[in-house]
Scaffold this active site. Structure first.
Site, PDB file in Angstrom:
ATOM      1  N   TYR A 162       8.483   5.139   3.226  1.00 48.15           N
ATOM      2  CA  TYR A 162       7.530   5.126   2.105  1.00 48.15           C
ATOM      3  C   TYR A 162       6.229   5.742   2.583  1.00 48.15           C
ATOM      4  O   TYR A 162       5.749   5.424   3.673  1.00 48.15           O
ATOM      5  CB  TYR A 162       7.276   3.676   1.669  1.00 48.15           C
ATOM      6  CG  TYR A 162       6.105   3.492   0.726  1.00 48.15           C
ATOM      7  CD1 TYR A 162       6.317   3.307  -0.637  1.00 48.15           C
ATOM      8  CD2 TYR A 162       4.784   3.504   1.189  1.00 48.15           C
ATOM      9  CE1 TYR A 162       5.248   3.149  -1.511  1.00 48.15           C
ATOM     10  CE2 TYR A 162       3.713   3.352   0.323  1.00 48.15           C
ATOM     11  CZ  TYR A 162       3.951   3.165  -1.024  1.00 48.15           C
ATOM     12  OH  TYR A 162       2.896   3.015  -1.874  1.00 48.15           O
ATOM     13  N   GLU A 212       2.691   9.139  -4.422  1.00 48.29           N
ATOM     14  CA  GLU A 212       3.570   8.224  -3.683  1.00 48.29           C
ATOM     15  C   GLU A 212       4.962   8.836  -3.566  1.00 48.29           C
ATOM     16  O   GLU A 212       5.492   9.352  -4.543  1.00 48.29           O
ATOM     17  CB  GLU A 212       3.652   6.898  -4.440  1.00 48.29           C
ATOM     18  CG  GLU A 212       4.540   5.861  -3.783  1.00 48.29           C
ATOM     19  CD  GLU A 212       4.725   4.639  -4.685  1.00 48.29           C
ATOM     20  OE1 GLU A 212       3.818   3.789  -4.737  1.00 48.29           O
ATOM     21  OE2 GLU A 212       5.777   4.539  -5.336  1.00 48.29           O
TER      22      GLU A 212
END
Ligand code: GDP
Ligand code: MN
Length: 392
Positions: free
Chosen positions: A107, A195
């Site tokens: 991530y 993101e």
């Protein structure tokens, strides 16, 4: 402005961040013909703004054209729900992408840290669908770095983060470049958030942005008219679409949780109106900023939009007559709502400013409830909403 995954990935490609091959599709037929022409394994990804599509059943895998078509039929038109989004969001289009074999899911994101006044980078090797749980239970597994915007990004930042977050070996070479590209995108497009979750390491050693979440600051959209255009073509959410459909700006209408429909002229007055309603013990169901004019046609459309929300039990129209005179506003309201095919809910109108008295006389004559002050209007609207509660 929130972007859909396929739009976010468009920006990723411009910035040089690797994304899977694929195609954007709005019909099951398109999916069938694309998969037929490109045999292999494909992922069908619902294009909605809400997160957590995987858990909500919005991500499917297809191995041939027939299966692709069947799954696309299942997904298009489906309403996806999650804990964060209980109302759900309808799937109108899909992204069909090469199904990659995942060795690891990391991530990475960049957001604004307002307290530190810097972009904050967050990285963890425990990416994927349970990253919220990592944040909650093992926050130490998320590594952070605050970039000094005056100095900008350098590859050592990416190398250090990859090392600190213990990203698997396979990420090490690609990660500093990808983070640098993500930072450039973040700055160039005036993002609030970028993101990648998951940033996938494939079994054949590629590092690919498998998902994209991008939120841009509306105030910076003028720098990229082509991107600003995306929102006009396909307004990002239903409220925006509804406002644009009646000729207002995309931020002029918002749904809220209560029972009183609100129309005001000007966003400031709208916020004040919502506060007044709350002070009177009620809650706005929505808010529509009707802007400068109050022509009958626009009043009618606005009224229909606001009362179209089944939660609305009473209406409060709060207009400050400046350039638009009060009597004109009143005439617009009467003309729009008298006897026509409108949903009848108790209506309170507060008019003030130029020619307000004349305006109130016109309203009273037509059988509406004209009031002089905002607080009085809010109080009346809350009473009326409570009185009709459950009776509809
Ligand atoms: P989100 O749930 O809305 O964040 O959607 P994502 O795009 O992140 O997809 C959710 C999950 O689906 C990912 O975390 C992966 O586990 C899985 N997934 C998505 N694309 C692929 C793929 O190409 N191959 C495999 N094996 N899994 C995938
Ligand atoms: Mn994701």
């Amino acid at each position: 402005m929130k972007l859909m995954e396929y739009q976010g990935k468009d920006l990723f490609r411009r910035a040089g961040i690797p994304t899977p091959d694929g195609v954007y599709a709005t019909t099951a037929e398109e999916v069938r013909s694309y998969v037929a022409a490109h045999p292999g394994s494909w992922v069908l990804k619902s294009q909605v703004l809400m997160g957590g599509r995987g858990k909500a059943g919005g991500i499917k895998f297809a191995d041939d054209a027939q299966q692709g078509e069947a799954l696309a039929r299942e997904l298009i038109g489906k309403v996806l729900r999650s804990v964060q989004n209980p109302d759900g969001e309808e799937v109108k289009s899909l992204l069909v992408e090469e199904k990659v074999r995942i060795a690891s899911e990391a991530y990475v994101s960049i957001a604004i840290d307002r307290a530190k006044k810097r972009p904050i980078v967050m990285v963890t090797r425990f990416g994927g669908m349970d990253v919220e749980e990592v944040a909650e239970k093992n926050p130490a597994d998320i590594k952070k770095y605050w970039i000094d915007p005056a100095i900008g990004y350098s590859a050592f930042i990416g190398r250090q983060l990859a090392f600190d977050a213990q990203l698997p070996e396979g990420y090490r070479k690609a990660f500093p470049q990808i983070l640098g590209a993500l930072y450039t995108l973040f700055m160039d497009y005036g993002a609030n958030l970028v993101e990648i979750n998951p940033l996938v390491l494939t079994e054949d050693g590629r590092v690919i942005a498998s998902d994209a979440k991008v939120e841009l600051d509306d105030n910076g959209l003028y720098k990229h008219p082509d991107v600003a255009q995306w929102n006009k073509q396909s307004p990002a959410d239903e409220d925006q679409a509804a406002a644009v459909a009646i000729g207002l700006g995309m931020s002029n209408y918002a749904k809220l949780g209560g029972t009183i429909g609100v129309i005001a002229n000007g966003a400031g007055l709208g916020m004040g109106t919502m506060d007044a309603i709350r002070n009177a013990g009620g809650e706005a169901a929505n808010f529509l900023d009707i802007g400068g004019g109050a022509q009958a046609e626009l009043v009618k459309k606005s009224y229909d939009l606001v009362t179209g929300d089944p939660k609305v039990r009473a209406m409060f129209i709060n207009i400050f007559g400046g350039i638009t005179r009060g009597d004109q506003v009143a005439k617009g309201i009467v003309e729009a709502l008298k006897g026509g095919d409108v949903r009848e809910v108790p209506l309170v109108v507060r008019l003030t400013g130029t020619n307000a008295e004349e305006g109130r006389a016109i309203l009273a004559e037509a059988g509406f409830v004209p009031v002089e002050t905002m607080d009085e209007g809010a109080k009346r609207a809350v009473e009326l909403a409570n009185a009709t509660n459950g009776k509809q």
